[in-house]
Motif scaffolding. Sequence first.
Motif, PDB file in Angstrom:
ATOM      1  N   LEU A  51      29.541  41.804  22.964  1.00  0.00           N
ATOM      2  CA  LEU A  51      29.632  41.806  24.428  1.00  0.00           C
ATOM      3  C   LEU A  51      28.977  43.050  25.026  1.00  0.00           C
ATOM      4  O   LEU A  51      28.313  42.973  26.060  1.00  0.00           O
ATOM      5  N   VAL A  52      29.159  44.179  24.369  1.00  0.00           N
ATOM      6  CA  VAL A  52      28.528  45.423  24.830  1.00  0.00           C
ATOM      7  C   VAL A  52      27.012  45.289  24.747  1.00  0.00           C
ATOM      8  O   VAL A  52      26.296  45.650  25.689  1.00  0.00           O
ATOM      9  N   ARG A  53      26.510  44.744  23.652  1.00  0.00           N
ATOM     10  CA  ARG A  53      25.054  44.565  23.500  1.00  0.00           C
ATOM     11  C   ARG A  53      24.487  43.609  24.552  1.00  0.00           C
ATOM     12  O   ARG A  53      23.419  43.861  25.110  1.00  0.00           O
ATOM     13  N   ILE A  54      25.198  42.521  24.816  1.00  0.00           N
ATOM     14  CA  ILE A  54      24.738  41.562  25.826  1.00  0.00           C
ATOM     15  C   ILE A  54      24.654  42.228  27.188  1.00  0.00           C
ATOM     16  O   ILE A  54      23.654  42.115  27.889  1.00  0.00           O
ATOM     17  N   ARG A  55      25.709  42.944  27.579  1.00  0.00           N
ATOM     18  CA  ARG A  55      25.724  43.595  28.890  1.00  0.00           C
ATOM     19  C   ARG A  55      24.652  44.676  28.983  1.00  0.00           C
ATOM     20  O   ARG A  55      23.979  44.801  30.010  1.00  0.00           O
ATOM     21  N   LEU A  56      24.468  45.428  27.921  1.00  0.00           N
ATOM     22  CA  LEU A  56      23.446  46.470  27.908  1.00  0.00           C
ATOM     23  C   LEU A  56      22.060  45.855  28.074  1.00  0.00           C
ATOM     24  O   LEU A  56      21.233  46.367  28.835  1.00  0.00           O
ATOM     25  N   THR A  57      21.803  44.753  27.412  1.00  0.00           N
ATOM     26  CA  THR A  57      20.524  44.048  27.556  1.00  0.00           C
ATOM     27  C   THR A  57      20.332  43.582  28.991  1.00  0.00           C
ATOM     28  O   THR A  57      19.243  43.731  29.561  1.00  0.00           O
ATOM     29  N   GLU A  58      21.377  43.023  29.597  1.00  0.00           N
ATOM     30  CA  GLU A  58      21.291  42.587  30.995  1.00  0.00           C
ATOM     31  C   GLU A  58      20.945  43.750  31.918  1.00  0.00           C
ATOM     32  O   GLU A  58      20.079  43.622  32.796  1.00  0.00           O
ATOM     33  N   LEU A  59      21.616  44.871  31.723  1.00  0.00           N
ATOM     34  CA  LEU A  59      21.365  46.043  32.568  1.00  0.00           C
ATOM     35  C   LEU A  59      19.946  46.575  32.386  1.00  0.00           C
ATOM     36  O   LEU A  59      19.279  46.933  33.366  1.00  0.00           O
ATOM     37  N   ARG A  60      19.474  46.601  31.159  1.00  0.00           N
ATOM     38  CA  ARG A  60      18.122  47.102  30.896  1.00  0.00           C
ATOM     39  C   ARG A  60      17.062  46.161  31.462  1.00  0.00           C
ATOM     40  O   ARG A  60      16.054  46.612  31.991  1.00  0.00           O
ATOM     41  N   GLU A  61      17.293  44.854  31.349  1.00  0.00           N
ATOM     42  CA  GLU A  61      16.346  43.890  31.913  1.00  0.00           C
ATOM     43  C   GLU A  61      16.307  43.987  33.438  1.00  0.00           C
ATOM     44  O   GLU A  61      15.235  43.923  34.036  1.00  0.00           O
ATOM     45  N   ALA A  62      17.464  44.151  34.061  1.00  0.00           N
ATOM     46  CA  ALA A  62      17.519  44.285  35.511  1.00  0.00           C
ATOM     47  C   ALA A  62      16.791  45.561  35.970  1.00  0.00           C
ATOM     48  O   ALA A  62      16.061  45.548  36.966  1.00  0.00           O
ATOM     49  N   ALA A  63      16.955  46.632  35.221  1.00  0.00           N
ATOM     50  CA  ALA A  63      16.281  47.883  35.563  1.00  0.00           C
ATOM     51  C   ALA A  63      14.772  47.735  35.416  1.00  0.00           C
ATOM     52  O   ALA A  63      14.003  48.214  36.262  1.00  0.00           O
ATOM     53  N   ALA A  64      14.331  47.045  34.377  1.00  0.00           N
ATOM     54  CA  ALA A  64      12.889  46.828  34.165  1.00  0.00           C
ATOM     55  C   ALA A  64      12.310  45.951  35.273  1.00  0.00           C
ATOM     56  O   ALA A  64      11.213  46.227  35.761  1.00  0.00           O
ATOM     57  N   GLU A  65      13.050  44.928  35.674  1.00  0.00           N
ATOM     58  CA  GLU A  65      12.576  44.042  36.749  1.00  0.00           C
ATOM     59  C   GLU A  65      12.484  44.793  38.074  1.00  0.00           C
ATOM     60  O   GLU A  65      11.525  44.593  38.822  1.00  0.00           O
ATOM     61  N   SER A  66      13.443  45.655  38.353  1.00  0.00           N
ATOM     62  CA  SER A  66      13.397  46.401  39.606  1.00  0.00           C
ATOM     63  C   SER A  66      12.248  47.409  39.619  1.00  0.00           C
ATOM     64  O   SER A  66      11.652  47.673  40.656  1.00  0.00           O
ATOM     65  N   GLN A  67      11.916  47.960  38.453  1.00  0.00           N
ATOM     66  CA  GLN A  67      10.778  48.879  38.366  1.00  0.00           C
ATOM     67  C   GLN A  67       9.469  48.127  38.574  1.00  0.00           C
ATOM     68  O   GLN A  67       8.549  48.637  39.199  1.00  0.00           O
ATOM     69  N   GLN A  68       9.367  46.915  38.046  1.00  0.00           N
ATOM     70  CA  GLN A  68       8.155  46.125  38.214  1.00  0.00           C
ATOM     71  C   GLN A  68       7.977  45.681  39.659  1.00  0.00           C
ATOM     72  O   GLN A  68       6.864  45.585  40.140  1.00  0.00           O
ATOM     73  N   ALA A  69       9.079  45.424  40.342  1.00  0.00           N
ATOM     74  CA  ALA A  69       9.015  44.968  41.726  1.00  0.00           C
ATOM     75  C   ALA A  69       8.639  46.095  42.677  1.00  0.00           C
ATOM     76  O   ALA A  69       8.108  45.839  43.753  1.00  0.00           O
ATOM     77  N   ALA A  70       8.880  47.318  42.259  1.00  0.00           N
ATOM     78  CA  ALA A  70       8.605  48.470  43.145  1.00  0.00           C
ATOM     79  C   ALA A  70       7.150  48.850  43.177  1.00  0.00           C
ATOM     80  O   ALA A  70       6.288  48.550  42.525  1.00  0.00           O
TER      81      ALA A  70
END
Length: 70
Positions: A51-70
Amino acid sequence: MSDSYDTLAVHDRMRILLSEPWQVAYWTRVLEVSEDELRSLVREVGNETHLVRIRLTELREAAAESQQAA
């Protein structure tokens, strides 16, 4: 300390025990997070490693997407 790492590797990769300093050190290294980040993740989803790994992956993907959108 290597005995503790070996014990974790053999016996228990399913839970993160924040009360054990060697486990905190192990999981922060393996997951590449700070102790505060690890504690926050465990507080959010519980101490099961998958569960920790899944959530960490979600957070990292969201951060990468927000960086690409900027």
